[in-house]
Design a protein around this motif. Sequence first.
Motif, PDB file in Angstrom:
ATOM      1  N   SER A   7     -30.540  18.617 103.312  1.00 17.65           N
ATOM      2  CA  SER A   7     -31.364  19.084 103.283  1.00 17.65           C
ATOM      3  C   SER A   7     -30.710  20.120 102.231  1.00 17.65           C
ATOM      4  N   LEU A   8     -31.277  21.006 100.796  1.00 14.38           N
ATOM      5  CA  LEU A   8     -30.483  21.880 100.619  1.00 14.38           C
ATOM      6  C   LEU A   8     -32.074  23.597 100.797  1.00 14.38           C
ATOM      7  N   TYR A  22     -24.300  27.588  95.035  1.00 10.79           N
ATOM      8  CA  TYR A  22     -24.323  26.606  94.818  1.00 10.79           C
ATOM      9  C   TYR A  22     -23.840  25.345  95.594  1.00 10.79           C
ATOM     10  N   SER A  23     -24.487  24.306  95.836  1.00 15.57           N
ATOM     11  CA  SER A  23     -24.181  22.990  97.028  1.00 15.57           C
ATOM     12  C   SER A  23     -23.992  21.539  95.598  1.00 15.57           C
ATOM     13  N   PRO A  24     -23.036  21.163  95.801  1.00 13.67           N
ATOM     14  CA  PRO A  24     -22.540  19.928  94.447  1.00 13.67           C
ATOM     15  C   PRO A  24     -23.488  18.788  94.923  1.00 13.67           C
ATOM     16  N   ALA A  25     -24.211  18.137  93.727  1.00  9.88           N
ATOM     17  CA  ALA A  25     -25.473  16.905  93.912  1.00  9.88           C
ATOM     18  C   ALA A  25     -25.170  16.077  94.890  1.00  9.88           C
ATOM     19  N   THR A  26     -25.475  14.811  95.170  1.00 13.00           N
ATOM     20  CA  THR A  26     -25.398  14.134  96.480  1.00 13.00           C
ATOM     21  C   THR A  26     -25.571  13.220  95.659  1.00 13.00           C
ATOM     22  N   THR A  27     -25.171  11.759  95.719  1.00  9.32           N
ATOM     23  CA  THR A  27     -25.711  10.450  95.511  1.00  9.32           C
ATOM     24  C   THR A  27     -26.981  10.457  96.760  1.00  9.32           C
ATOM     25  N   HIS A  41     -31.993  25.635  90.051  1.00 10.41           N
ATOM     26  CA  HIS A  41     -30.775  26.232  88.688  1.00 10.41           C
ATOM     27  C   HIS A  41     -30.055  25.122  88.958  1.00 10.41           C
ATOM     28  N   VAL A  42     -29.340  24.106  87.760  1.00 12.37           N
ATOM     29  CA  VAL A  42     -28.621  23.286  87.872  1.00 12.37           C
ATOM     30  C   VAL A  42     -27.184  23.446  86.867  1.00 12.37           C
ATOM     31  N   LYS A  43     -26.573  23.226  87.702  1.00  8.39           N
ATOM     32  CA  LYS A  43     -25.695  23.669  86.500  1.00  8.39           C
ATOM     33  C   LYS A  43     -24.826  22.208  86.754  1.00  8.39           C
ATOM     34  N   ASN A  44     -24.280  21.768  85.205  1.00  3.52           N
ATOM     35  CA  ASN A  44     -23.541  20.086  84.562  1.00  3.52           C
ATOM     36  C   ASN A  44     -22.152  20.900  83.798  1.00  3.52           C
ATOM     37  N   ASP A  45     -21.354  20.622  84.245  1.00  4.99           N
ATOM     38  CA  ASP A  45     -20.298  20.778  84.563  1.00  4.99           C
ATOM     39  C   ASP A  45     -19.387  19.724  84.063  1.00  4.99           C
ATOM     40  N   THR A 109     -24.284  21.029  89.730  1.00  2.62           N
ATOM     41  CA  THR A 109     -24.214  21.882  90.956  1.00  2.62           C
ATOM     42  C   THR A 109     -25.742  22.283  91.468  1.00  2.62           C
ATOM     43  N   ILE A 110     -25.978  23.035  92.442  1.00  2.57           N
ATOM     44  CA  ILE A 110     -27.340  23.226  92.592  1.00  2.57           C
ATOM     45  C   ILE A 110     -27.453  24.374  93.095  1.00  2.57           C
ATOM     46  N   ALA A 111     -28.644  24.910  92.784  1.00  6.26           N
ATOM     47  CA  ALA A 111     -28.758  25.966  93.777  1.00  6.26           C
ATOM     48  C   ALA A 111     -30.725  26.210  93.913  1.00  6.26           C
ATOM     49  N   ALA A 112     -31.232  26.389  95.188  1.00  9.40           N
ATOM     50  CA  ALA A 112     -32.647  26.791  95.343  1.00  9.40           C
ATOM     51  C   ALA A 112     -33.135  27.783  95.249  1.00  9.40           C
ATOM     52  N   LEU A 113     -33.626  28.466  94.107  1.00  4.64           N
ATOM     53  CA  LEU A 113     -33.814  30.469  94.419  1.00  4.64           C
ATOM     54  C   LEU A 113     -35.412  29.799  95.425  1.00  4.64           C
ATOM     55  N   LEU A 114     -35.786  30.659  95.391  1.00  6.57           N
ATOM     56  CA  LEU A 114     -37.204  31.389  96.320  1.00  6.57           C
ATOM     57  C   LEU A 114     -37.564  32.543  95.542  1.00  6.57           C
ATOM     58  N   MET A 115     -38.220  32.512  94.631  1.00  6.75           N
ATOM     59  CA  MET A 115     -39.602  33.982  94.022  1.00  6.75           C
ATOM     60  C   MET A 115     -39.963  34.592  95.854  1.00  6.75           C
TER      61      MET A 115
END
Length: 116
Positions: A7-8, A22-27, A41-45, A109-115
Amino acid sequence: MATTRVSLARQQLSDTGLTAAYSPATTDGHAVENNGKVILHVKNDSDTDVNVTIRSGYAVNGLKLADRIVTVAAHTAVFIGPLDTSIYNQTDGLAGQVAIDYSAVDGVTIAALLMP
């Protein structure tokens, strides 16, 4: 065996500002409650491109709309959304939520943003 999505939590945007967590992506993928005002918002480092799949929950007469696949290039970030509830909300055990999968998880990593 079915996987259990992580759950995010949604984070409320406001005019006073938000320092997103930000939460780490999970398999196993993520699930996030969606009211039509959610932006991811997805960040790919990592050093390679990653595909983020937003699962479609839309089906009519047994025909399912294709999933949305967004490529996040290496060392970049993208915003995805807002996510239309009639297209992306699941109707199975994840009713009212969006299902998110990743082609790779290292450095993502990912963040779920709520407008508002």
